[in-house]
Design a protein around this motif. Structure first.
Motif, short mmCIF file in Angstrom:
data_model
loop_
_atom_site.label_atom_id
_atom_site.label_comp_id
_atom_site.label_asym_id
_atom_site.label_seq_id
_atom_site.Cartn_x
_atom_site.Cartn_y
_atom_site.Cartn_z
N LEU A 19 -28.65 -10.91 -21.21
CA LEU A 19 -29.41 -9.45 -21.69
C LEU A 19 -28.91 -9.26 -23.39
N ASN A 20 -29.10 -8.10 -23.79
CA ASN A 20 -29.13 -7.88 -25.10
C ASN A 20 -27.74 -7.21 -25.64
N SER A 21 -27.30 -6.51 -24.68
CA SER A 21 -25.88 -5.61 -25.08
C SER A 21 -24.98 -5.50 -23.90
N GLY A 22 -23.67 -5.38 -24.21
CA GLY A 22 -22.83 -5.01 -23.16
C GLY A 22 -23.23 -3.90 -22.25
N ARG A 23 -23.64 -2.63 -23.01
CA ARG A 23 -24.14 -1.38 -22.35
C ARG A 23 -25.06 -1.64 -21.68
N ALA A 24 -25.97 -2.31 -22.23
CA ALA A 24 -27.36 -2.88 -21.19
C ALA A 24 -26.89 -3.61 -19.96
N ALA A 25 -25.86 -4.39 -20.13
CA ALA A 25 -25.53 -5.37 -18.92
C ALA A 25 -24.77 -4.36 -17.77
N ILE A 191 -32.85 -2.01 -22.21
CA ILE A 191 -32.51 -3.20 -21.55
C ILE A 191 -33.44 -4.16 -21.89
N CYS A 192 -33.05 -5.55 -22.49
CA CYS A 192 -33.75 -6.36 -22.78
C CYS A 192 -33.34 -7.69 -22.45
N LYS A 193 -34.02 -8.90 -22.31
CA LYS A 193 -33.49 -10.09 -22.40
C LYS A 193 -32.97 -10.61 -23.45
#
Length: 319
Positions: A19-25, A191-193
Motif C-alpha cells: 500500500l501507499n502509507s503506514g496509516r493506509a495500511a 488507500i492506494c496500491k
C-alpha cells in the motif's frame, strides 16, 4: 534509471498487501479484522487517527506506562487493538507477550521494518522510514491481500523529487519544500496500491547494509549516551532488533534548539500531545523530552560522534 531486482524484503502475493502509507495500511488491516472500532495509543502520530476518522472508524484511546505497557484498554468483542513497536527496540518476545492479552491485534511496525511478522496478528510496516522511497507500506498476515482490487493504483513520481534534491542541495531549503509537497500528498491521499516507483526502489534496496549499519550505529550511540539517557532503550532490545532511531530522553528543553543551531535536524515527535496531556503522564514526558537520534545507514562513526558530542555537552551544561 536502473535498479537491481529480486531483493524486496517482503516478497510474495499471499497474505501480503502493498500500500501507499503506514496509516493506509493500518486502515486496511482494520478492514480485514472486520472490526468497527480500534484502540490506539495516545502516544502516536496524530496522522493515524486523522486518517482513520476520515474513513469512518470509531477510535478509542489508551495510555501507556513507563514500560510502554497499555494500562487502560477495555476491549469489547468487536474492537481491534493497535500495539506499537516503539523506536524499533521491542523484541519479538516482547511484542508476542503484549499481543497475547488481546484479540484482533494489529502490530504497528512502522518504526521496526525488520521485525518478523507474528502469525496471530496483522503486521504493518512503513518502508520510507528505513529506505529512500517517497512512500510505501506493507500489511502481512492472514488474508492481508483481501480488498486489494478495490484500491486505485498509487503514483509517487510527481512528488518524489526531494529524494534527488537532497543529494545535491542537502535536506534544507529546496529539498525540504519538495518533501513537504510529498507529505501533503500523503495527508490527503486515500488507500492506494503501492506505487510502481516505490516498489522498484524497494526491489533493488540492499537491506543487509541497512540492518548492519543501523544496529552498529545504535550500539555506538548507546556507548556515548547511555550515561545521560533517562530511558533504558535496552529493556526489551535483543539482537534481532533493527531500530529506527536511538531514543534519548534528555530533560533539557533547549536541546532541540541547540542541535538546530549546529545544523542537526532531529525531529520533535508528536509535540501536539503537550497541549492535551497532563504533565504527569508518560505521553507528556516523552513528547517533551525524547530526542529520536538519527542512526540510519547514511550515518557513520564520524557523524554520530559529532551529534553525540553535542548532546553530551548539552547534558553537562556546557552549551
Amino acid at each position: 534509471m536502473q535498479f537491481p531486482s529480486q531483493r524486496e524484503y517482503y516478497k510474495g502475493t499471499k497474505n501480503i498487501a502493498r500500500l501507499n502509507s503506514g496509516r493506509a495500511a493500518i486502515c486496511h488491516a482494520l478492514r480485514i479484522t472486520g472490526c468497527k472500532a480500534i484502540w490506539l495509543p495516545w502516544y502516536q502520530c496524530d496522522s493515524v487517527g486523522n486518517f482513520l476518522e476520515r474513513n469512518n472508524v470509531y477510535i478509542k484511546l489508551y495510555y501507556i506506562d513507563e514500560n510502554f505497557q497499555p494500562i487502560d484498554i477495555r476491549q469489547a468483542k468487536e474492537d481491534a487493538v493497535l500495539l506499537v513497536n516503539y523506536y524499533g527496540i521491542m523484541s519479538r518476545s516482547r511484542m508476542e507477550a503484549l499481543a497475547a492479552s488481546y484479540r484482533n491485534v494489529i502490530l504497528d511496525n512502522s518504526q521496526a521494518f525488520f521485525a518478523q511478522p507474528i502469525k496471530t496478528c496483522l503486521n504493518v510496516y512503513s518502508a520510507r522510514k528505513f529506505a529512500g522511497v517517497p512512500d510505501g507500506a506493507y500489511v502481512i498476515g492472514a488474508n492481508a491481500e483481501m480488498y486489494m482490487d478495490e484500491y486505485p493504483q498509487g503514483y509517487s513520481s510527481d512528488t518524489s523529487q526531494f529524494l534527488l534534491e537532497r543529494i545535491e542541495y542537502g535536506c534544507e531549503g529546496k529539498a525540504y519544500r519538495s518533501r513537504m509537497k510529498n507529505e501533503k500528498r500523503l495527508d490527503v491521499e486515500g488507500i492506494c496500491k503501492m506505487s510502481k516507483l516505490t516498489r522498484t526502489i524497494l526491489d533493488g534496496t540492499d537491506y543487509e547494509e541497512i540492518i548492519v549499519k543501523r544496529q552498529r550505529n545504535f550500539q555506538y550511540a548507546e556507548a556515548f549516551l547511555a550515561g545521560i539517557n533517562k530511558l533504558d532503550p535496552r529493556q526489551f532490545y535483543d539482537s534481532s532488533c533493527v531500530p529506527m532511531v536511538y531514543p534519548l530522553v534528555l530533560e533539557e528543553d533547549t536541546a532541540f534548539e541547540k542541535l538546530l543551531e549546529r545544523r542537526h535536524f532531529q525531529g520533535h515527535w508528536w509535540s501536539y500531545l503537550l497541549e492535551i496531556m497532563e504533565k504527569d503522564t508518560v505521553e507528556y514526558r516523552l513528547s517533551r523530552y525524547l530526542i529520536p537520534v538519527t542512526i540510519d545507514q547514511r550515518y557513520g562513526e564520524r557523524e554520530l560522534e559529532d551529534i553525540c558530542g553535542i548532546l553530551l555537552n548539552i547534558a553537562r551544561g556546557n552549551l
